[in-house]
Design a protein around this motif. Structure first.
Motif, short mmCIF file in Angstrom:
data_model
loop_
_atom_site.label_atom_id
_atom_site.label_comp_id
_atom_site.label_asym_id
_atom_site.label_seq_id
_atom_site.Cartn_x
_atom_site.Cartn_y
_atom_site.Cartn_z
N LEU A 68 0.84 -1.21 0.00
CA LEU A 68 0.00 0.00 0.00
C LEU A 68 0.87 1.26 0.00
O LEU A 68 0.57 2.24 -0.69
N LEU A 69 1.94 1.22 0.74
CA LEU A 69 2.89 2.34 0.75
C LEU A 69 3.55 2.49 -0.62
O LEU A 69 3.69 3.60 -1.15
N GLU A 70 3.91 1.37 -1.20
CA GLU A 70 4.52 1.38 -2.52
C GLU A 70 3.56 1.94 -3.58
O GLU A 70 3.95 2.70 -4.46
N LEU A 71 2.29 1.59 -3.45
CA LEU A 71 1.27 2.11 -4.36
C LEU A 71 1.21 3.64 -4.27
O LEU A 71 1.12 4.33 -5.28
N GLN A 72 1.29 4.17 -3.06
CA GLN A 72 1.23 5.61 -2.87
C GLN A 72 2.48 6.29 -3.41
O GLN A 72 2.41 7.37 -3.98
N GLU A 73 3.64 5.68 -3.20
CA GLU A 73 4.90 6.29 -3.61
C GLU A 73 5.20 6.10 -5.09
O GLU A 73 5.82 6.97 -5.71
N ASN A 75 3.28 3.39 -8.07
CA ASN A 75 1.99 3.22 -8.74
C ASN A 75 1.47 1.81 -8.48
O ASN A 75 2.23 0.94 -8.05
N ALA A 107 -7.30 1.25 -2.68
CA ALA A 107 -6.37 2.37 -2.49
C ALA A 107 -6.10 3.07 -3.82
O ALA A 107 -6.00 4.30 -3.87
N ALA A 108 -6.01 2.31 -4.90
CA ALA A 108 -5.77 2.89 -6.22
C ALA A 108 -6.96 3.76 -6.64
O ALA A 108 -6.79 4.85 -7.20
N LYS A 110 -9.00 5.35 -4.68
CA LYS A 110 -8.97 6.58 -3.87
C LYS A 110 -7.92 7.56 -4.38
O LYS A 110 -8.12 8.76 -4.36
N LYS A 111 -6.79 7.03 -4.85
CA LYS A 111 -5.70 7.90 -5.29
C LYS A 111 -5.90 8.41 -6.72
O LYS A 111 -5.68 9.58 -7.00
N TYR A 112 -6.32 7.52 -7.62
CA TYR A 112 -6.35 7.85 -9.04
C TYR A 112 -7.75 8.04 -9.61
O TYR A 112 -7.89 8.51 -10.74
#
Length: 136
Positions: A68-73, A75, A107-108, A110-112
């Protein structure tokens, strides 16, 4: 007289620190740390309810948080690749692969946003990532 003074000095040098430490420890064991209530809350030096052992986290929880951290930092594509590698490398993680992929999908989204998050979808752990993107 000089030897007597030295003897007294040595005795005090050995005994005084012990007395100070013990008196300080005993004083702290009875200090109320909260406002007085019906039940007096007192900090004691040997509390039976205190736990000093931290619970170890399960490997799949550690992996999920890392991804999840890697996804935020980076993709979601990078995180999904590492999820697939982890599941292939450690078969014990395979049973948690769908739940982790779904969490990554959520999580993706929410971010994208839903449309862009779907563009990262891969056949990792079935369609769990895509299901996570679709969940609201």
């Amino acid at each position: 007289m000089n030897q007597a003074a030295r003897r007294i000095g040595r005795t005090l040098a050995l005994v005084l620190p012990v007395v100070l430490v013990l008196s300080g420890t005993l004083a702290v064991t009875r200090v109320p740390w909260a406002a007085p209530t019906a039940e007096s809350q007192v900090l004691t030096a040997s509390s039976d309810t205190a736990s000093t052992v931290a619970k170890a986290r399960a490997p799949h929880e550690v992996l999920r948080d890392k991804l999840l951290l890697e996804l935020q930092e980076k993709n979601p594509g990078v995180a999904l690749t590492h999820l697939q590698e982890a599941a292939d490398g450690r078969p014990s993680l395979a049973q948690h692969c769908m739940a982790i992929a779904r969490a990554l999908g959520e999580a993706a989204r929410k971010k994208y946003g839903e449309r862009k998050a779907q563009s990262f979808s891969r056949p990792v752990c079935d369609t769990a990532f895509a299901a996570g993107v679709q969940s609201h």
